[in-house]
Design an enzyme around this catalytic site. Structure first.
Site, PDB file in Angstrom:
ATOM      1  CD  GLU A 109      -3.064  -1.095   2.281  1.00  0.00           C
ATOM      2  OE1 GLU A 109      -3.123  -0.079   3.002  1.00  0.00           O
ATOM      3  OE2 GLU A 109      -3.723  -1.947   2.145  1.00  0.00           O
ATOM      4  CD  GLU A 123      -1.075  -1.008   6.171  1.00  0.00           C
ATOM      5  OE1 GLU A 123      -0.816  -1.656   7.397  1.00  0.00           O
ATOM      6  OE2 GLU A 123      -2.162  -0.749   6.113  1.00  0.00           O
ATOM      7  CG  ASN A 136      -2.682  -4.963   4.215  1.00  0.00           C
ATOM      8  OD1 ASN A 136      -2.335  -4.776   5.584  1.00  0.00           O
ATOM      9  ND2 ASN A 136      -2.953  -3.895   3.531  1.00  0.00           N
TER      10      ASN A 136
END
Length: 658
Positions: A275, A288, A290
């Site tokens: 992201e 970040e 995921n």
């Protein structure tokens, strides 16, 4: 390839995984809590195992119970979905220790990327652009203020182990930094069991754009284009699309290649998402990673033609990906609307209850249009306080962005959902906004476009006339005995607006004539008992939710919620003389705005509170909601205690003037 799969999740994502597994001939095992005994995912699976109480900590979050369910059912592999245990390295390690395949990345990759502080350091080392910030541990609120000042406001205060918008606050001042630190820390501790907090610069005019990855155990990692996820509320995504209307080919390629570099640096396999926050000049910064399947993965599938769950299965089974980077393209445009059990007219507060009607639009797939609805509920099902309030993910695909949005508007118009508050009217409103249609998005979109909250949509004059005409014709269809064979006048009233029509019917065609001689042709096959009316008014196709009310109809269309009274003209003449019911004065009470549990009461009887002062904190669906005073007053009575579980509008405090 493994032959049996346990899905360690519930709801729509469990149903989604089961569909692909069944298509591939894999035996599916569901797990369920007390609250989910009759859930859709339980019925879809080949087998189901009960794993405990309704609270997530007693069932879906229990590593031991999931592992035991695997042993009981003989599951060879586990798909974690998202949320719950999907990014828990201890869970992946426990499965590995039992010789059970985890359909996800290696434990070390989950550990590295699951900690936001560590992941940012690794991203920087891998050459990924990162946001300025403080990645060290923060002792208390005062240190948070000091750090925030040094970075420069506004700042983002985030939980290191966070996700889904939990444990996240934006601060523009010292006071907001103090409160944001305390709330983020508390939410992080309760949601993730990890209260570590970090602070970074908040990028102004930011867009949230993410890159989908897929990797195998042979060193291949591919980027599958991007998703735009900028329409967010409380840092929770609401509307997503693929591709982004903002990126150019060069930026897309740079983001994709940096994402692949990060994944390879940590030995990543399976599906994952990197992201980024992107500013107005297309500078992008790592947020970040995921390490799981994302909620919004369907829009990527729709523009690439790939099944991400199938690719995850292949990677987990040790097979090589059956495609290369050059095989990845972009075809058409896809939009996803998250349907939530929340009341947009009450500041999007969570709603619970039974789905007395659940009838989503028909799914279809053609070269010109795809309508897809990923869901895990059915009519009669219960939306409880125990889990996330998402009901469905409604997706549309079309050759162009404007066509995909048009298709979404129609799909939302056709989505019938009763029994709980829901955000369909809000989603419809966004689809109709010029700013959204032109692609001018930021993560502040909702706050900027709806600064005073959502209060519905006021249709333009032509649309209002068309809706009034539709109500008039529906009244005619309801009881033709009220109308002689010759046209007889009827008055339609919506609020203070009035239309006078005479009606002549011929099958499904209704000719309406106004007093000035202007005619409207309505083509409607609506029959009494139908809750959805599909009609043409003056050649314009309308899909309107239509329900009978006393003296007329409730009409819901494109975010508007209207009552249309269909009356005899002389009755309509008297309507302005009718008394208006005055709502009760509730300003002397603090009411619980949603079903939830009282975490804290910050005042006592006799205290004098000031405007903006914190009064209480209510936790609902894993989110803490701070309730503040709206004016200066004295607390005359405290009705509840911390730990109390309240229904919506239950009284928490009573006030008196000072």
């Amino acid at each position: 390839m493994f032959s049996s799969l346990l899905i360690a999740n519930r709801g729509e994502i469990a149903c989604r995984v089961i569909r692909t597994a069944k298509r591939m001939g894999i035996r599916t095992i569901a797990v369920y809590s007390d609250a989910d005994r009759d859930a859709v995912h339980v019925r879809l699976a080949d087998e189901a195992v009960h794993i405990g109480g309704s609270a997530a900590r007693d069932s879906y979050l229990s590593v031991d119970k999931i592992v035991a369910a695997c042993k009981q059912s003989g599951a060879e592999a586990v798909h974690p979905g998202y949320g719950f245990l999907s990014e828990n390295p201890a869970f992946a390690a426990a499965l590995e220790a039992e010789g059970i395949i985890f359909v996800g990345p290696p434990v070390k990759a989950i550990e590295a990327m699951g900690d936001k502080i560590t992941s940012k350091k690794l991203a920087a080392a891998a050459g990924v652009s990162t946001v300025p910030g403080h990645m060290g541990l923060i002792a208390d609120a005062e240190e948070a203020v000091t750090i925030s000042r040094s970075i420069g406001y506004p700042v983002m205060i985030k939980a290191s182990a966070g996700g889904g918008g939990k444990g996240m606050r934006i601060a523009h001042t010292d006071a907001e930094a103090r409160e944001g630190f305390e709330r983020s820390k508390s939410e992080a501790a309760s949601s993730f069991g990890d209260d570590r907090i970090f602070i970074e610069k908040f990028v102004t005019e930011p867009r949230h754009i993410e890159i989908q990855l897929i990797g195998d155990q042979h060193g291949n990692v591919l980027w599958l284009n991007e998703r735009e996820c900028s329409i967010q509320r409380r840092n929770q995504k609401v509307i997503e699309e693929a591709p982004s209307p903002f990126l150019d080919a060069a930026t897309r390629k740079a983001m994709g290649e940096q994402s692949v570099a990060l994944a390879k640096a940590v030995g990543y396999t399976s599906a994952g998402t990197v992201e980024f926050i992107v500013d107005k000049d297309r500078n992008f910064y790592f947020l970040e990673m995921n390490t799981r399947l994302q909620v919004e993965h369907p829009v990527t599938e729709l523009i690439t033609g790939l099944d991400l769950v199938e690719l995850m299965f292949l990677a987990a089974a040790g097979e090589e990906l059956p495609l290369t980077q050059s095989d990845i393209g972009i075809t058409g445009w896809a939009i996803e609307s998250r349907i939530y059990a929340e009341d947009p007219f009450r500041n999007f507060l969570p709603s619970t209850g039974r789905l007395t009607r659940y009838s989503p639009p028909a799914e279809e797939a053609s070269p010109e249009l795809v309508v897809r609805n990923d869901t895990g509920v059915a009519e009669g099902g219960e939306i409880s306080t125990f889990y996330d309030p998402m009901i469905a993910k409604l997706c549309t695909w079309a050759p162009s962005r404007s066509e995909a949005i048009d298709a979404m508007e129609v799909a939302l118009d056709e989505f019938e959902l009763e029994g709980v508050g829901n955000n369909i009217p809000f989603l419809s409103a966004v689809m109709g906004q010029e700013r959204f249609r032109s692609g001018r998005l930021t993560t502040g979109y909702i706050a900027e476009e709806f600064p005073n909250g959502f209060s519905g949509v006021a249709p333009d004059a032509e649309s209002l006339t068309h809706l009034a005409a539709l109500a008039c014709c529906s009244a005619f269809a309801l009881d033709k005995r009220l109308y002689p064979t010759t046209p007889e006048p009827r008055a339609v009233m919506i609020g203070a607006e009035r239309w006078d029509f005479s009606v002549r019917a011929d099958g499904i065609e209704y000719w309406l004539t106004a007093p000035d001689g202007k005619k409207l042709l309505v083509e409607s096959g609506w029959k009494p008992g139908n809750s959805l009316c599909i009609a043409r008014v003056d050649g314009r196709l309308l899909h309107v939710k239509l329900d009978r009310v006393t003296g007329g109809f409730r009409l819901r269309w494109r975010g508007a919620d209207l009552i249309a009274k269909v009356l005899l003209p002389h009755v309509a003449d008297l309507m302005p003389l009718m008394p208006v019911k005055v709502p009760p004065d509730l300003s002397k009470f603090l009411l619980c705005p949603m079903p939830g549990q009282i975490v804290r009461i910050d005042v006592a009887e006799g205290d004098i509170v000031e405007d903006g002062q914190t009064l209480a904190i209510v936790e609902a669906m894993k989110m803490e909601n701070v309730l503040k005073a709206e004016k200066r007053a004295r607390i005359s009575k405290v009705r509840v205690k911390p730990g109390s579980v309240l229904a919506v509008d239950e009284v928490i405090l009573e006030f008196e003037a000072v």
